[in-house]
Design an enzyme around this catalytic site. Sequence first.
Site, short mmCIF file in Angstrom:
data_model
loop_
_atom_site.label_atom_id
_atom_site.label_comp_id
_atom_site.label_asym_id
_atom_site.label_seq_id
_atom_site.Cartn_x
_atom_site.Cartn_y
_atom_site.Cartn_z
N GLU A 307 0.84 -1.21 0.00
CA GLU A 307 0.00 0.00 0.00
C GLU A 307 0.87 1.25 0.00
O GLU A 307 0.69 2.17 0.79
CB GLU A 307 -0.94 0.00 1.21
CG GLU A 307 -1.82 -1.24 1.28
CD GLU A 307 -2.75 -1.27 2.48
OE1 GLU A 307 -3.87 -1.78 2.35
OE2 GLU A 307 -2.34 -0.79 3.55
N CYS A 403 -10.63 0.10 7.70
CA CYS A 403 -10.11 1.34 8.26
C CYS A 403 -10.69 2.56 7.57
O CYS A 403 -10.87 3.62 8.18
CB CYS A 403 -8.58 1.36 8.15
SG CYS A 403 -7.95 0.98 6.51
#
Length: 644
Positions: A307, A403
């Site tokens: 990421e 998240c």
Amino acid sequence: MSRAAIRIRDDFWSAYQELVTGTVIPYQWEALNDRIEGAEPSHAIRNFRIAAGLEEGEFGGFVFQDSDLYKWLEAAAYALRLKPDPELERIADDVIGLIGKAQQADGYLNTYFTIREPDKRWTNLYEAHELYCAGHLFEAAVAYFETTGKRRLLDIACRFADLIDRTFGPGEGQLRAYCGHPEIELALVKLYGATGEERYLKLSKFFVDERGKQPNYFIAEWKRGRTPIWNPGMPDLEVYQAHLPVREQTAAVGHAVRAVYLYSAMADLARLTGDVRLREACERLWFNTTKKQMYITGGIGSTHLGEAFTFDYDLPNDLAYAETCASIGLIFWARRMLRLEARSEYADVMERALYNNVLGSMARDGKHFFYVNPLEVWPEASMRNPDRRHVKPVRQKWFGCSCCPPNVARLLCSLDDYIYDIDEAAGKVYVHLYIGSEAGFEMAGRAVTLRQRSGLPWDGTVKFELSVPGEAGGARFALALRVPNWFQTAEPRLAVNGAACPYRVENGYAVVEREWSDGDRVEWLLPMETVLIGARPEIRANAGKAAIQRGPLVYCVEEADNGAPLAALSLADDPALSAAFVPDLLGGCVVVEGSGEVPADMDWPEDAPYRPLRNASRPKRLKAIPYYLWGNREPGEMSVWLRC
């Protein structure tokens, strides 16, 4: 900077805040309780019930699952700040009671370790997210205390912070360590602000200063034989933001969310401690992140592997990661850089990420979300090409790692914190974002109310009205209005009480200093041109392509309006772009139309994947919609960049 009392009253943004308070927060509460049919389970509430001894069972979800609940609580606190909601407050109070029951006698609070590995606290700081979860608890506690005045969650947070302060530090018997996912650093600054406890600020500084030092803590932890959660191999120090001491860093590397959360804390500490080297590091990293590694939509993080950032100008459209949380973290960082110094470039990035990447991550129904925010989508490739499976053509109900959705909720509910800065010492009122609102503040000992009405994002007319009640005359101060970087050719125009008013530009803000009287009116006319944007040659993915932007909004083309394949569509030599508001499309939006081209002969024999090039083309009308609205109709192709 003094704090203003701010209320948003804006046709565009108030609707989003109502969506969050009325739909998103209740929906996410159901998701946290595993009551959304067809969605991945959260396990969050159940984990707390097990840790509190109210249920039996095994820990579920990721090691950082607690943080989803904490972010939801923070969003709920901001929602209560927007308007009272006794039922939401009751739910929040009940869940705070549950959190308190899960807290250990010494203050420790983490359901993963309480349930699964009670004897392994602080043994895997590289992966285990203990301090990350603690940070989100602290942020929620501060928000709930400041909104309601109730101390219960704040007391829980302080007990845990005190334990962490005893455990970590440079003293004998303490751990000279830090978390693999920065977050607690910025949260400790907030906890310091709410409590005045200097130890929390010093602890934040310790975590930032210790990161990346030699001998490297994560390498030492690995050599001791930490029990791995995901990665048993040698630590990837760049991904985990531990490759260099922070003051030596020059480029954004590694996991994008980790990076911008860390940079946010660095900016906080630079402001509060006057650390010049820390500020210089923030400025270097800002330049690299936003000038060399940021998508036109305000997305950051180019690859799904880790990421992460990759390298300068590597910004692929179809493989983009551009995680929602990363853009939210970029907004957090931009806000803190503005507090270091009011420069329009920080607010420009804040606005770009907010209107495009962040808003685009949530469906219009408030119940579906993107984790990844690509700039080009081919649905079949998303389903069948392993390299593109992270790119979803439709938003999801929830994620095992969720998240992003509560992060969106807490940002949109706290949007009033991002609009203004009141610098009473310098006698300046800064307007960073053009969002309809009312701000009450004191300036030169006088109570002032500034009311803003904004036509954004569709119209560039922004109006202000000042109220300076009383018989003592006006209040002298400078009003500083951001000059947006929308690639416009025309200059904004300013009028005061109907008369054209000259202004000086300082750090990208139009500044007018005068004695303001009760009833003064300011009109700020921002040009809303529809423009084609090119990318510098090093951004290879966009060579020979252009993107459409109008005001703060980046546009895209969808298969629903233009057919497929979109790769065959190009802009005409003179696209003659026009913009018009369409009230019955996607809730009402400005649509951009223009002249495009497709190959004259689109019919290829099945046995001929290639043939001699024919340059003939035929005209095709193209239609573009705001990027943030893509994916709200039938699944199909999407592209931001068009061939020229």
